[in-house]
Design a protein around this motif. Structure first.
Motif, PDB file in Angstrom:
ATOM      1  N   GLU A  93       0.819  -1.218   0.000  1.00  0.00           N
ATOM      2  CA  GLU A  93       0.000   0.000   0.000  1.00  0.00           C
ATOM      3  C   GLU A  93       0.849   1.263   0.000  1.00  0.00           C
ATOM      4  O   GLU A  93       0.516   2.253  -0.666  1.00  0.00           O
ATOM      5  CB  GLU A  93      -0.923  -0.007   1.228  1.00  0.00           C
ATOM      6  CG  GLU A  93      -1.894   1.164   1.264  1.00  0.00           C
ATOM      7  CD  GLU A  93      -2.835   1.086   2.452  1.00  0.00           C
ATOM      8  OE1 GLU A  93      -3.739   1.929   2.537  1.00  0.00           O
ATOM      9  OE2 GLU A  93      -2.651   0.176   3.291  1.00  0.00           O
ATOM     10  N   LEU A  94       1.957   1.251   0.758  1.00  0.00           N
ATOM     11  CA  LEU A  94       2.767   2.460   0.894  1.00  0.00           C
ATOM     12  C   LEU A  94       4.086   2.415   0.127  1.00  0.00           C
ATOM     13  O   LEU A  94       4.596   3.464  -0.282  1.00  0.00           O
ATOM     14  CB  LEU A  94       3.074   2.716   2.382  1.00  0.00           C
ATOM     15  CG  LEU A  94       1.902   3.113   3.273  1.00  0.00           C
ATOM     16  CD1 LEU A  94       2.389   3.458   4.671  1.00  0.00           C
ATOM     17  CD2 LEU A  94       1.136   4.287   2.687  1.00  0.00           C
ATOM     18  N   GLU A  97       4.640   4.490  -2.971  1.00  0.00           N
ATOM     19  CA  GLU A  97       4.573   5.945  -2.795  1.00  0.00           C
ATOM     20  C   GLU A  97       5.856   6.508  -2.199  1.00  0.00           C
ATOM     21  O   GLU A  97       6.073   7.720  -2.243  1.00  0.00           O
ATOM     22  CB  GLU A  97       3.401   6.313  -1.870  1.00  0.00           C
ATOM     23  CG  GLU A  97       2.060   5.758  -2.292  1.00  0.00           C
ATOM     24  CD  GLU A  97       1.552   6.382  -3.571  1.00  0.00           C
ATOM     25  OE1 GLU A  97       2.021   7.489  -3.909  1.00  0.00           O
ATOM     26  OE2 GLU A  97       0.709   5.764  -4.230  1.00  0.00           O
ATOM     27  N   ILE A  98       6.694   5.650  -1.631  1.00  0.00           N
ATOM     28  CA  ILE A  98       7.840   6.107  -0.851  1.00  0.00           C
ATOM     29  C   ILE A  98       9.122   5.978  -1.658  1.00  0.00           C
ATOM     30  O   ILE A  98       9.405   4.935  -2.249  1.00  0.00           O
ATOM     31  CB  ILE A  98       7.952   5.299   0.462  1.00  0.00           C
ATOM     32  CG1 ILE A  98       6.725   5.560   1.336  1.00  0.00           C
ATOM     33  CG2 ILE A  98       9.226   5.670   1.207  1.00  0.00           C
ATOM     34  CD1 ILE A  98       6.679   4.705   2.577  1.00  0.00           C
ATOM     35  N   GLN A  99       9.879   7.074  -1.668  1.00  0.00           N
ATOM     36  CA  GLN A  99      11.179   7.048  -2.331  1.00  0.00           C
ATOM     37  C   GLN A  99      12.266   6.559  -1.372  1.00  0.00           C
ATOM     38  O   GLN A  99      13.096   5.721  -1.743  1.00  0.00           O
ATOM     39  CB  GLN A  99      11.529   8.447  -2.840  1.00  0.00           C
ATOM     40  CG  GLN A  99      12.859   8.517  -3.568  1.00  0.00           C
ATOM     41  CD  GLN A  99      13.102   9.890  -4.150  1.00  0.00           C
ATOM     42  OE1 GLN A  99      12.172  10.647  -4.421  1.00  0.00           O
ATOM     43  NE2 GLN A  99      14.362  10.240  -4.350  1.00  0.00           N
ATOM     44  N   LEU A 139       8.788  11.189  -0.272  1.00  0.00           N
ATOM     45  CA  LEU A 139       7.801  10.612  -1.177  1.00  0.00           C
ATOM     46  C   LEU A 139       8.219  10.788  -2.639  1.00  0.00           C
ATOM     47  O   LEU A 139       8.897  11.753  -2.991  1.00  0.00           O
ATOM     48  CB  LEU A 139       6.432  11.265  -0.953  1.00  0.00           C
ATOM     49  CG  LEU A 139       5.847  11.165   0.455  1.00  0.00           C
ATOM     50  CD1 LEU A 139       4.495  11.859   0.502  1.00  0.00           C
ATOM     51  CD2 LEU A 139       5.715   9.713   0.889  1.00  0.00           C
ATOM     52  N   LYS A 140       7.764   9.869  -3.462  1.00  0.00           N
ATOM     53  CA  LYS A 140       7.987  10.010  -4.899  1.00  0.00           C
ATOM     54  C   LYS A 140       7.173  11.171  -5.453  1.00  0.00           C
ATOM     55  O   LYS A 140       7.625  11.890  -6.340  1.00  0.00           O
ATOM     56  CB  LYS A 140       7.614   8.707  -5.609  1.00  0.00           C
ATOM     57  CG  LYS A 140       8.534   7.540  -5.261  1.00  0.00           C
ATOM     58  CD  LYS A 140       8.117   6.274  -5.987  1.00  0.00           C
ATOM     59  CE  LYS A 140       9.039   5.109  -5.631  1.00  0.00           C
ATOM     60  NZ  LYS A 140       8.621   3.851  -6.293  1.00  0.00           N
ATOM     61  N   ASP A 141       5.973  11.341  -4.944  1.00  0.00           N
ATOM     62  CA  ASP A 141       5.098  12.455  -5.340  1.00  0.00           C
ATOM     63  C   ASP A 141       4.606  13.141  -4.072  1.00  0.00           C
ATOM     64  O   ASP A 141       3.718  12.628  -3.387  1.00  0.00           O
ATOM     65  CB  ASP A 141       3.901  11.950  -6.153  1.00  0.00           C
ATOM     66  CG  ASP A 141       3.007  13.088  -6.631  1.00  0.00           C
ATOM     67  OD1 ASP A 141       3.342  14.255  -6.363  1.00  0.00           O
ATOM     68  OD2 ASP A 141       1.976  12.798  -7.257  1.00  0.00           O
ATOM     69  N   ARG A 144       0.933  13.408  -2.889  1.00  0.00           N
ATOM     70  CA  ARG A 144       0.179  12.245  -2.407  1.00  0.00           C
ATOM     71  C   ARG A 144       0.465  11.987  -0.929  1.00  0.00           C
ATOM     72  O   ARG A 144       0.474  10.853  -0.458  1.00  0.00           O
ATOM     73  CB  ARG A 144       0.519  11.021  -3.256  1.00  0.00           C
ATOM     74  CG  ARG A 144       0.073  11.179  -4.704  1.00  0.00           C
ATOM     75  CD  ARG A 144       0.572  10.028  -5.571  1.00  0.00           C
ATOM     76  NE  ARG A 144      -0.013   8.750  -5.190  1.00  0.00           N
ATOM     77  CZ  ARG A 144      -1.202   8.315  -5.585  1.00  0.00           C
ATOM     78  NH1 ARG A 144      -1.944   9.075  -6.386  1.00  0.00           N
ATOM     79  NH2 ARG A 144      -1.660   7.134  -5.205  1.00  0.00           N
ATOM     80  N   TYR A 145       0.712  13.072  -0.217  1.00  0.00           N
ATOM     81  CA  TYR A 145       0.987  12.989   1.217  1.00  0.00           C
ATOM     82  C   TYR A 145      -0.160  12.349   1.990  1.00  0.00           C
ATOM     83  O   TYR A 145       0.057  11.600   2.958  1.00  0.00           O
ATOM     84  CB  TYR A 145       1.265  14.398   1.747  1.00  0.00           C
ATOM     85  CG  TYR A 145       0.900  14.616   3.194  1.00  0.00           C
ATOM     86  CD1 TYR A 145       1.726  14.133   4.214  1.00  0.00           C
ATOM     87  CD2 TYR A 145      -0.261  15.300   3.546  1.00  0.00           C
ATOM     88  CE1 TYR A 145       1.392  14.335   5.548  1.00  0.00           C
ATOM     89  CE2 TYR A 145      -0.599  15.497   4.864  1.00  0.00           C
ATOM     90  CZ  TYR A 145       0.232  15.013   5.867  1.00  0.00           C
ATOM     91  OH  TYR A 145      -0.097  15.205   7.173  1.00  0.00           O
ATOM     92  N   ILE A 147      -2.082   9.912   1.432  1.00  0.00           N
ATOM     93  CA  ILE A 147      -2.099   8.446   1.473  1.00  0.00           C
ATOM     94  C   ILE A 147      -1.271   7.943   2.654  1.00  0.00           C
ATOM     95  O   ILE A 147      -1.708   7.081   3.430  1.00  0.00           O
ATOM     96  CB  ILE A 147      -1.559   7.870   0.152  1.00  0.00           C
ATOM     97  CG1 ILE A 147      -2.493   8.253  -1.001  1.00  0.00           C
ATOM     98  CG2 ILE A 147      -1.399   6.355   0.240  1.00  0.00           C
ATOM     99  CD1 ILE A 147      -2.001   7.809  -2.360  1.00  0.00           C
ATOM    100  N   VAL A 148      -0.081   8.494   2.809  1.00  0.00           N
ATOM    101  CA  VAL A 148       0.792   8.092   3.909  1.00  0.00           C
ATOM    102  C   VAL A 148       0.198   8.525   5.247  1.00  0.00           C
ATOM    103  O   VAL A 148       0.202   7.760   6.222  1.00  0.00           O
ATOM    104  CB  VAL A 148       2.200   8.689   3.719  1.00  0.00           C
ATOM    105  CG1 VAL A 148       3.101   8.348   4.902  1.00  0.00           C
ATOM    106  CG2 VAL A 148       2.815   8.203   2.429  1.00  0.00           C
TER     107      VAL A 148
END
Length: 304
Positions: A93-94, A97-99, A139-141, A144-145, A147-148
């Motif tokens: 799920e996460l 989204e995470i770099q 985050l990669k984007d 989209r904070y 979501i986290v």
């Protein structure tokens, strides 16, 4: 022959209404300078967002001892709770989204605090136990904070989830509002320039009513008669637009590139290339407004 006649008529019209022509040029110059400044301000905001939003992190602060939050009722975050958060960060799920996640211990937070506030007497009273362990998540984007935040907020051991973008949002809000105010003022100035062009064309048409009447009698078309008047307004407005572009270019060169860039080297700033992108738009706005104002005016004062 026709081109020579049109050019001579344009020259006559500009000379007869020289003061009004100068006024059109000045008002167009000022109004389009505001328009260009607003455009450059928006480009600057975009550059800052691209640079700063790419660097900001989501901070997940873990429960310290004595926190009043419900999820911290058991006291300071335990190793098991920290492992559970790591598992969430690695979950399907996460993870997309995470770099890059990074865990900062209380000791590391204390060292960073002491380095940042080195020399401050009050900072010496802070101890390691006053610090909070936290996860720093890039985050990669950054957009989209949520979501986290939705997944981690309220988890056992998590006191709060904060997005560093909030630090910059107020600054961007001020810059955007300043841009809106500049656009509003520019719009008023453009209305004034349009009205001035209308008056100039009207005076020019009235002063040459005898010539245009003769041209009607010999069968000249509406376009041929009206074209010199339309070009007069377009030329005056175009000169104002070119002056506005030149003024913005000089302003960016001497105020931003030569001075401000040497003082503030940690943020990307607008440059002369950005002015060159805006300048054709300013010229197009000036010419279109002048032509529209001329057509509307001539429809009334050039009737058969």
């Amino acid at each position: 022959m026709r081109l020579q006649f049109i050019l001579s008529e344009i020259g006559i019209g500009l000379r007869r209404n020289l003061s009004m022509t100068v006024a059109v040029i000045l008002v167009t110059f000022i109004s389009l300078t505001f328009v260009g400044a607003a455009g450059l301000l928006q480009i600057q905001v975009g550059k800052l967002k691209d640079d700063w939003y790419g660097k900001v992190e989501v901070s997940v602060f873990l429960c310290p001892a004595g926190s009043p939050n419900v999820q911290c009722a058991d006291g300071e975050a335990t190793p098991e709770q920290i492992d559970a958060i790591w598992a969430l960060l690695d979950s399907p799920e996460l993870a997309p989204e995470i770099q890059k996640p990074y865990f900062e211990t209380k000791e590391e937070a204390f060292r960073s605090f002491q380095e940042y506030f080195e020399g401050q007497d009050w900072a010496q009273a802070i101890t390691v136990d006053d610090m909070q362990a936290s996860f720093r998540i890039k985050l990669k984007d950054p957009e989209r904070y949520e979501i986290v935040a939705d997944v981690l907020s309220g988890r056992p051991g998590v006191e709060s989830v904060e997005d560093q973008r909030k630090i910059f949002d107020s600054l961007f809000l001020v810059l955007n509002r300043a841009s809106v105010m500049t656009v509003g003022l520019a719009a008023l100035m453009l209305v004034a320039a349009t009205l001035l062009i209308t008056v100039t064309i009207r005076l020019s048409a009235l002063s040459r009513s005898r010539e245009t009447g003769i041209m009607r009698l010999v069968g000249a078309s509406n376009l041929f008669i009206q074209l010199p008047f339309m070009l007069e307004g377009a030329i005056a407005a175009g000169i104002g637009a070119l002056l506005a572009g030149g003024g913005l270019w000089l302003g960016v060169k001497y105020l931003v590139t030569d001075w401000l860039a040497g003082q503030v080297d940690w943020v990307p700033l607008v440059g002369q290339s950005d002015v060159l992108l805006i300048a054709p738009l300013l010229l197009a706005i000036a010419v279109v407004l002048a032509l529209v104002a001329s057509v509307v005016t001539l429809r009334r004062y050039m009737k058969v």
